[in-house]
Structure formats: C-alpha cells, structure tokens
Design an enzyme around this catalytic site. Structure first.
Site, PDB file in Angstrom:
ATOM      1  N   GLN A   1      18.141  23.547  22.368  1.00 53.43           N
ATOM      2  CA  GLN A   1      19.475  22.996  22.614  1.00 53.43           C
ATOM      3  C   GLN A   1      20.270  23.925  23.532  1.00 53.43           C
ATOM      4  OE1 GLN A   1      21.197  21.309  18.690  1.00 53.43           O
ATOM      5  NE2 GLN A   1      19.549  22.679  18.064  1.00 53.43           N
ATOM      6  N   ASN A   2      19.706  25.110  23.798  1.00 51.19           N
ATOM      7  CA  ASN A   2      20.421  26.127  24.562  1.00 51.19           C
ATOM      8  C   ASN A   2      20.306  25.884  26.060  1.00 51.19           C
ATOM      9  OD1 ASN A   2      20.780  27.117  22.027  1.00 51.19           O
ATOM     10  ND2 ASN A   2      19.267  28.758  22.223  1.00 51.19           N
TER      11      ASN A   2
ATOM     12  N   HIS B   1      19.581  19.875  26.002  1.00 53.82           N
ATOM     13  CA  HIS B   1      21.000  19.732  26.391  1.00 53.82           C
ATOM     14  C   HIS B   1      21.251  20.212  27.815  1.00 53.82           C
ATOM     15  CE1 HIS B   1      22.306  19.798  21.872  1.00 53.82           C
ATOM     16  NE2 HIS B   1      21.953  18.602  22.269  1.00 53.82           N
TER      17      HIS B   1
ATOM     18  N   ASN C   1      17.166  31.273   9.892  1.00 51.01           N
ATOM     19  CA  ASN C   1      18.602  31.257  10.115  1.00 51.01           C
ATOM     20  C   ASN C   1      19.239  32.350   9.256  1.00 51.01           C
ATOM     21  OD1 ASN C   1      21.449  30.465  10.191  1.00 51.01           O
ATOM     22  ND2 ASN C   1      20.730  28.489  10.938  1.00 51.01           N
TER      23      ASN C   1
ATOM     24  N   ALA D   1      17.165  36.140  13.676  1.00 48.00           N
ATOM     25  CA  ALA D   1      15.881  35.678  14.227  1.00 48.00           C
ATOM     26  C   ALA D   1      15.138  36.794  14.966  1.00 48.00           C
ATOM     27  CB  ALA D   1      16.136  34.504  15.172  1.00 48.00           C
TER      28      ALA D   1
HETATM   29  N1  APR Z   1      19.581  34.552  13.924  1.00 47.43           N
HETATM   30  C1  APR Z   1      19.361  33.313  13.358  1.00 47.43           C
HETATM   31  N2  APR Z   1      20.339  32.370  13.179  1.00 47.43           N
HETATM   32  C2  APR Z   1      21.581  32.711  13.574  1.00 47.43           C
HETATM   33  C3  APR Z   1      21.890  33.979  14.148  1.00 47.43           C
HETATM   34  C4  APR Z   1      20.816  34.912  14.322  1.00 47.43           C
HETATM   35  N3  APR Z   1      21.008  36.124  14.853  1.00 47.43           N
HETATM   36  N4  APR Z   1      23.222  34.006  14.436  1.00 47.43           N
HETATM   37  C5  APR Z   1      23.721  32.794  14.059  1.00 47.43           C
HETATM   38  N5  APR Z   1      22.742  32.024  13.535  1.00 47.43           N
HETATM   39  C6  APR Z   1      22.835  30.635  13.058  1.00 47.43           C
HETATM   40  C7  APR Z   1      24.147  30.259  12.382  1.00 47.43           C
HETATM   41  O1  APR Z   1      24.108  30.523  11.002  1.00 47.43           O
HETATM   42  C8  APR Z   1      24.212  28.749  12.666  1.00 47.43           C
HETATM   43  O2  APR Z   1      23.554  28.008  11.648  1.00 47.43           O
HETATM   44  O3  APR Z   1      22.734  29.801  14.199  1.00 47.43           O
HETATM   45  C9  APR Z   1      23.430  28.585  13.982  1.00 47.43           C
HETATM   46  C10 APR Z   1      24.289  28.288  15.207  1.00 47.43           C
HETATM   47  O4  APR Z   1      24.881  27.041  15.017  1.00 47.43           O
HETATM   48  P1  APR Z   1      25.850  26.405  16.134  1.00 47.43           P
HETATM   49  O5  APR Z   1      26.797  27.413  16.589  1.00 47.43           O
HETATM   50  O6  APR Z   1      26.363  25.140  15.547  1.00 47.43           O
HETATM   51  O7  APR Z   1      24.873  26.124  17.367  1.00 47.43           O
HETATM   52  P2  APR Z   1      23.828  24.933  17.570  1.00 47.43           P
HETATM   53  O8  APR Z   1      23.287  24.450  16.279  1.00 47.43           O
HETATM   54  O9  APR Z   1      22.864  25.364  18.589  1.00 47.43           O
HETATM   55  O10 APR Z   1      24.793  23.805  18.194  1.00 47.43           O
HETATM   56  C11 APR Z   1      24.215  22.587  18.585  1.00 47.43           C
HETATM   57  O11 APR Z   1      26.264  21.845  19.545  1.00 47.43           O
HETATM   58  O12 APR Z   1      28.063  22.698  20.531  1.00 47.43           O
HETATM   59  C12 APR Z   1      26.979  21.930  20.769  1.00 47.43           C
HETATM   60  O13 APR Z   1      25.722  21.486  22.709  1.00 47.43           O
HETATM   61  C13 APR Z   1      26.072  22.499  21.829  1.00 47.43           C
HETATM   62  O14 APR Z   1      23.678  22.830  21.772  1.00 47.43           O
HETATM   63  C14 APR Z   1      24.863  22.959  21.027  1.00 47.43           C
HETATM   64  C15 APR Z   1      24.892  22.046  19.818  1.00 47.43           C
END
Ligand code: APR
Length: 252
Positions: A107-108, A125, A219, A238
């Site tokens: 998604q990144n 994305h 996570n 991670a």
């Molecule tokens: N290692 C593992 N997990 C982690 C770490 C880490 N170092 N740091 C944070 N996290 C976890 C958090 O606990 C959370 O569950 O990563 C997750 C990040 O979640 P979001 O910020 O919601 O990001 P994401 O799930 O990728 O968002 C999805 O939403 O905003 C839109 O388009 C954007 O692609 C994105 C989509």
C-alpha cells in the site's frame, strides 16, 4: 538457540509454514517503513494527525483546491527523498530470493521494496515518483524544483496530481486483479505494518484465509486481522520481527 525476545513456538510455526511453501505472498503497509524514518498514517504523530485526509487526500479535495493538496504532497515527497529500506524490507526481498514468497503487494508509495531488491512488487496505491493528469492521463516524473509554483500544470492545461490512489479513486485494474488472484491462490500470507482499516486492500487477507492460507501478521499492535484471520501474530517492530523470522526459515 532460543531467544527470549522471540516466542519460539510462534516463530518456528511461522518459519515452518514459509519453509514448506513456494507459494507465499506478502502485503505491507506504512508500518514497514516507519523504521526508515517515514511516519505512518494513523499511529500517534502519524500523517493524518497533522493533515485531515478529507482535506488533503481525496479526489474531491484535489479538484477543489489543488495547491492546498500539493502543499502536503510536496512535504511528503521531501520526506521520501533520502529514505532507505530497513531490515524488514530486505527480509521480504530475501524470502522472495529463497522462493518462499512470489510477490509483495504494498500500500506504500515509497518504492522501498524495489530499493531493497524485491522483484515482484504490486504498488496497490500507486507511487510518489511520478505525477499524472487526471484529464488526459499524461504522466511525468515528480519534480521538486517546481515546488514554489504550487500544483504542477499539464500541457493540456489541467492540474497534475501525485500518481497515487486518493480516497474516492479506484484501485488501478492491474493492481486490483493481480492482488486478488495472488491472495486467493497463496498458501501463506505475511501481512506487515498495516492497520487493516482501508479497503479494498484490507479485504485481501480475508480472501487468502478463504482460500485456506496460513496468515502471519507482523505489527507493533494487534489489528482487526489479529482475532479474525491471523494464525501467527508476531508482535514488535517489523525491522526486528521479520529478520528473525527469515533467519529461522533459512535455518541459521
Ligand atoms: N513495525 C510494524 N508495524 C508497525 C510499525 C513497525 N515499526 N510501526 C507502526 N506499525 C503499525 C501500526 O501499529 C499500524 O497498525 O503499522 C500500522 C500502520 O497503519 P496506518 O498508519 O493505518 O497505515 P496503513 O495501514 O498502511 O494505511 C493504509 O491508508 O492512509 C491511507 O493510502 C494510505 O496506504 C495507506 C492506507
């Protein structure tokens, strides 16, 4: 050699599942890039705590005020300029090299999986390295030197947008179809650093589960997946959990 930091039962169970397949995939979110210095979106201090996504990350907001939306995107692009992959990205590239996973669906928009050497990466994305005109579909590389001019213009006269999927936009067909096919057909799915809140990406682990796959979740916090589809939850950053998992898959 056991290591108290890592629960042997969990890590060995996950490693066994991966070692015994050539048909695994990985799905990643912003959490995998946090240790590369990119804040995620929804954790404390995340991007959406500083910018309201309704005002900065929807197609509507872009059409209504492209300059305002570009203020955030130029800042984000600036953040992405010098970032490097971390051990979590390299761990997934290694699993692909070993033949245990055949793709990373991310998604990144930071291109860090590519930089870590992953060969099959589906950018669900989009990607922040290019910009696109929603009107005539022309694309060109992102150019930070134009920042002072605000929203970049297209030769057709329209405003260019980041080549990423904004809220209210559909997922590019190739990414959508390929990801669904891979999720339905995989034996093992590793889901890393995503809050399981944004669809349709968050539907993929459920599709994999329906297909009988083993779900390994990495996570720092439990998510909506953890009690719903996850078989093995590896809690922690991670950049620590994934290299340990790969070490055990490799039998080192
Ligand atoms: N290692 C593992 N997990 C982690 C770490 C880490 N170092 N740091 C944070 N996290 C976890 C958090 O606990 C959370 O569950 O990563 C997750 C990040 O979640 P979001 O910020 O919601 O990001 P994401 O799930 O990728 O968002 C999805 O939403 O905003 C839109 O388009 C954007 O692609 C994105 C989509």
């Amino acid at each position: 050699m056991s290591n108290t930091l890592f629960d042997d039962n969990l890590y060995n169970g996950a490693a066994d599942a991966l070692r015994n397949t050539l048909n695994g995939i990985a799905i990643t979110g912003a959490g995998i890039s946090v240790e590369s210095g990119i804040a995620d979106f929804r954790s404390a201090g995340g991007l959406w705590s500083r910018y309201d996504p309704a005002e900065y990350a929807t197609m509507e907001a872009f059409l209504y005020n492209p300059d305002k939306v570009w203020n955030m995107w130029y800042e984000l692009a600036d953040t992405l300029k010098d970032v490097k992959p971390n051990p979590a990205h390299y761990a997934l590239a290694r699993l692909e090299d070993m033949g245990h996973i055949k793709a990373v669906i991310t998604q990144n928009i930071d291109a860090l999986h590519h930089h870590a050497g992953s060969k099959t990466v589906i950018e669900y994305h989009g990607n922040a390295d290019t910009i696109v005109c929603p009107a005539c579909k022309r694309r060109r590389p992102m150019d930070m030197s134009q920042r002072a001019l605000g929203a970049p213009r297209c030769e057709c006269g329209g405003y260019m947008k980041p080549d990423v999927v904004l809220f209210g936009e559909v997922i590019p067909e190739y990414a959508m179809k390929t990801s669904e096919r891979l999720a339905r057909g995989c034996d093992v799915l590793i889901v890393v650093g995503t809050s399981a809140t944004v669809y349709p990406a968050a539907s993929l682990p459920y599709l994999a589960k329906e297909g009988g796959a083993t779900i390994i979740e990495c996570n720092t916090e439990p998510t909506a997946f953890t009690n719903a589809v996850t078989d093995v939850f590896l809690q922690g950053p991670a950049g620590t959990t994934l290299p340990e998992l790969v070490r055990r898959v490799a039998g080192n």
